[in-house]
Design an enzyme around this catalytic site. Structure first.
Site, PDB file in Angstrom:
ATOM      1  N   GLY A  15       0.834  -1.166   0.047  1.00 44.16           N
ATOM      2  CA  GLY A  15      -0.027  -0.111   0.025  1.00 44.16           C
ATOM      3  C   GLY A  15       0.794   1.318  -0.068  1.00 44.16           C
ATOM      4  N   GLU A  16       2.298   1.128  -0.126  1.00 41.95           N
ATOM      5  CA  GLU A  16       3.023   2.223   0.016  1.00 41.95           C
ATOM      6  C   GLU A  16       3.157   3.006  -1.229  1.00 41.95           C
ATOM      7  OE1 GLU A  16       7.810   3.439   0.868  1.00 41.95           O
ATOM      8  OE2 GLU A  16       6.909   1.508   1.618  1.00 41.95           O
ATOM      9  N   ALA A  17       2.662   4.193  -1.302  1.00 35.26           N
ATOM     10  CA  ALA A  17       2.453   5.100  -2.815  1.00 35.26           C
ATOM     11  C   ALA A  17       3.649   5.211  -3.388  1.00 35.26           C
ATOM     12  CB  ALA A  17       1.777   6.455  -2.198  1.00 35.26           C
ATOM     13  N   ILE A  20       4.326   1.896  -5.362  1.00 35.78           N
ATOM     14  CA  ILE A  20       3.273   1.818  -6.367  1.00 35.78           C
ATOM     15  C   ILE A  20       3.593   2.791  -7.635  1.00 35.78           C
ATOM     16  CG2 ILE A  20       0.761   2.183  -7.052  1.00 35.78           C
ATOM     17  CD1 ILE A  20       0.264   1.280  -4.040  1.00 35.78           C
TER      18      ILE A  20
END
Length: 91
Positions: A15-17, A20
């Site tokens: 979930g780490e931007a 991603i």
């Protein structure tokens, strides 16, 4: 879209931007390299659209998002992104 879907279903993204962002950017640039005569004017445009699709997916499927984006809102977000041009409506 099909290529992005296939790519993203082959592993679980954290979930780490920042992670991603790097994954989507690498995918988009490689995809554009393989398809230089696509609807995208540049590799960066391909990246923006790919990332926007990831965000649209989160918007559509995350129960924490109360107000879902409409088709018109999504299209509006991408106006002029393709080197100052709009994408064809059917795109």
């Amino acid at each position: 879209v099909d290529s992005l879907r296939l790519f993203l279903t082959s592993f679980v993204m954290s979930g780490e931007a920042q992670i991603i962002d790097r994954i989507v950017e690498s995918f988009a640039h490689h995809w554009f390299y393989l398809h230089p005569r696509s609807v995208f004017a540049t590799a960066d445009v391909a990246y923006v659209v790919c990332y926007s699709i990831v965000l649209l997916n989160v918007d559509a499927h995350n129960h924490g998002v109360k107000t879902k984006m409409t088709e018109e809102q999504y299209i509006s977000q991408l106006r002029g992104v393709n080197d100052g041009q709009d994408f064809p409506r059917e795109f």
